[in-house]
Design an enzyme around this catalytic site. Structure first.
Site: not given
Ligand code: BTN
Length: 245
Positions: A43, A108, A243
């Site tokens: 994100r 996380k 936060r």
């Molecule tokens: C976040 O920032 O919390 C979201 C992360 C999401 C990661 C997943 S891994 C599979 C899919 N492909 C990506 O490029 N991103 C999501």
């Protein structure tokens, strides 16, 4: 689940691959899994660290017709599906942080990134991207710029990623169908019950802007409800982040 699936050794991003496949006419739902990603997306433009054969990089593509299936709160409904899956596997202390982070003791364990193409009011494609830290262990060579944990660290043994993938698919089917029937409104109470930051004093960061408030909950579209100096305000949008104060 009977979904078309593609399992790859290596790809830039499973989300990007699903969007390309759907654009090229692949049937939906369409699932892409990869052993590693060279440009995993998180994100707010962040990178999702994606080493080989350790984790789950999961992207499910759907074709939606505008109005039939609400996109509001969809990423929160997906977060709930991932949470139920992790809890079923034994990570009972996992919880949600608005909008869709999955945390264990402040660290996380999984994240959700929805991406859209086409016309949200008409015909569009949505990719539900899910990253789960499965067998990576802190202390290994992996460097991630925020506190993290993994399924393996939480439950104390290696996790079978095939079983995890199947379980996740079942939970997604369940929550996507509830979302399709009643929208996020049908899941709002359950979501709040799993929200780790209910009632907490937080700062909401929107780029350079910072808003201090107390978390009241979420509304039926998945927007965050904050008490800001005695006034209730709602916030939504992918660029926001919370936060603790
Ligand atoms: C976040 O920032 O919390 C979201 C992360 C999401 C990661 C997943 S891994 C599979 C899919 N492909 C990506 O490029 N991103 C999501």
């Amino acid at each position: 689940q009977g979904w078309e699936a593609q399992i790859l050794d290596s790809i830039d991003s499973t989300n990007a691959e699903v969007l390309r496949c759907l654009a090229a006419g692949a049937p939906a739902p369409f699932l892409v899994l990869a052993e590693r990603q060279d440009n995993g997306r998180g994100r707010r433009g962040r990178q999702w660290v994606s080493p080989f054969a350790e984790n789950l990089y999961y992207s499910l593509g759907l074709r939606l017709e505008g109005g039939v299936f609400s996109l509001d709160g969809l990423s929160l409904s997906v977060g709930l599906a991932v949470l139920r899956c992790l809890r079923e596997l034994g990570v009972v202390e996992a919880g949600l942080k608005w909008p869709n982070d999955l945390l264990v003791a402040g660290r996380k364990i999984a994240g959700v990134l929805l991406e859209l193409s086409g016309d949200p009011a008409g015909e569009c494609q949505v990719v539900i991207g899910i990253g789960v830290n499965v067998n990576m262990l802190p202390g290994s060579r992996v460097v991630i710029d925020q506190p993290w944990t993994s399924l393996r660290e939480c439950i104390g043994h290696l996790v079978d990623r095939t079983a995890l993938t199947l379980a996740l698919g079942r939970w997604l089917e369940h929550y996507l169908s509830l979302h399709a029937q009643g929208g996020f409104a049908a899941l709002r109470e359950e979501w709040e019950a799993c929200h780790l930051w209910q009632g907490k004093e937080v700062s909401l960061l929107a780029g350079p802007q910072r808003i201090d408030g107390v978390v009241l909950g979420v509304d039926s579209l998945g927007a965050l409800r904050l008490d800001v100096a005695g006034q209730e305000r709602q916030f939504s949008g992918g660029e926001l982040s919370l936060r603790l104060r």
